[in-house]
Design a protein around this motif. Sequence first.
Motif, PDB file in Angstrom:
ATOM      1  N   THR A   9       0.836  -1.209   0.000  1.00  0.00           N
ATOM      2  CA  THR A   9       0.000   0.000   0.000  1.00  0.00           C
ATOM      3  C   THR A   9       0.865   1.251   0.000  1.00  0.00           C
ATOM      4  N   MET A  10       1.907   1.247   0.819  1.00  0.00           N
ATOM      5  CA  MET A  10       2.805   2.398   0.879  1.00  0.00           C
ATOM      6  C   MET A  10       3.466   2.646  -0.480  1.00  0.00           C
ATOM      7  N   THR A  11       3.882   1.580  -1.123  1.00  0.00           N
ATOM      8  CA  THR A  11       4.554   1.708  -2.423  1.00  0.00           C
ATOM      9  C   THR A  11       3.581   2.159  -3.503  1.00  0.00           C
ATOM     10  N   ALA A  12       2.382   1.620  -3.491  1.00  0.00           N
ATOM     11  CA  ALA A  12       1.409   1.942  -4.535  1.00  0.00           C
ATOM     12  C   ALA A  12       0.947   3.388  -4.478  1.00  0.00           C
ATOM     13  N   LYS A  13       0.815   3.932  -3.279  1.00  0.00           N
ATOM     14  CA  LYS A  13       0.295   5.299  -3.135  1.00  0.00           C
ATOM     15  C   LYS A  13       1.386   6.351  -3.285  1.00  0.00           C
ATOM     16  N   GLY A  14       2.639   5.976  -3.078  1.00  0.00           N
ATOM     17  CA  GLY A  14       3.744   6.879  -3.363  1.00  0.00           C
ATOM     18  C   GLY A  14       4.008   7.974  -2.355  1.00  0.00           C
ATOM     19  N   PHE A  15       3.501   7.856  -1.129  1.00  0.00           N
ATOM     20  CA  PHE A  15       3.748   8.891  -0.120  1.00  0.00           C
ATOM     21  C   PHE A  15       4.883   8.527   0.833  1.00  0.00           C
ATOM     22  N   GLY A  16       5.356   7.283   0.776  1.00  0.00           N
ATOM     23  CA  GLY A  16       6.416   6.872   1.679  1.00  0.00           C
ATOM     24  C   GLY A  16       5.952   6.647   3.098  1.00  0.00           C
ATOM     25  N   LEU A  17       4.653   6.475   3.277  1.00  0.00           N
ATOM     26  CA  LEU A  17       4.087   6.237   4.607  1.00  0.00           C
ATOM     27  C   LEU A  17       2.706   5.619   4.457  1.00  0.00           C
ATOM     28  N   ALA A  18       2.143   5.207   5.584  1.00  0.00           N
ATOM     29  CA  ALA A  18       0.767   4.700   5.595  1.00  0.00           C
ATOM     30  C   ALA A  18       0.090   5.159   6.880  1.00  0.00           C
TER      31      ALA A  18
END
Length: 286
Positions: A229-238
């Motif tokens: 999820t962190m990788t897919a959304k591209g924000f570097g966090l969750a």
Amino acid sequence: MTPRVLTCDETLAEMARVLTVEAAALTRMAAEVGDAQLRAVEILEAMEGRVIVSGVGKSGHIGNKIAATLASTGTPAQFVHATEASHGDLGMVTPRDVCLVISNSGETSELADIVTYSRRFAIPLIAITRKAESTLATQADVVLLLPDAPEACGIGMAPTTSTTATLAMGDALAVALMKRRGFEREDFKVFHPGGKLGAQLILVDGLMHTGDALPLVAPDTPMSDALLTMTAKGFGLAGLVEGGRLTGIITDGDLRRNMGGLMARSAGEVATRGPKVIRRGEPSTV
């Protein structure tokens, strides 16, 4: 003539003297605020056009700043140089406007045409001057008198006290108009979108991401899925969400601190709890 070199103490004393002289003039102005200032504010508040600010020399420089302050605080304003006005720029002035003309002596010859123009077309004229009996003052609808105070320069001639007093009068007009119009922080930011000031005034709404763009996981989500999820959304966090509320956050730092056995853990075990939050509608710098 050989200039006398001031000592450090003498230099500081001279600077302090200038500030004291100018501060005394402003204090005197504040004590003399009255009907003329109120009438000027009422005229400016009622106008349908713009404040046309004009002056020559140092008064022109101060006029430019007054026009800019008025415009940025909700009162449309434009500086028109008196000399350029005589060569066609009078066409910028309309009967819907108000003229704010600045002259310490009130006898600046370059102002004659814009003053005459305002009288011919019944355009309200507000004067800022030190001479109540001057040509400018006798022509004006409202006269905002500067204090008959000495210039702060060593020879008593360079515009110092007079320009400071003029600028302060312009600020007083602008701020009074702000208050009467209910001009607030939200209005101010509309005119200041750029630079550091603009950044301070941006609301969270203008920066935030919402909906499916957010990398959100539940506490029982395996870390292998949380990483995807962190990788897919591209924000570097969750974000950790429980019952529709953000209760934690997983950052790269959390991943490093839990590197040993990371994949055997859940998102709730890795997340940092109790993150600081900011709500929609608040300034982004809170």
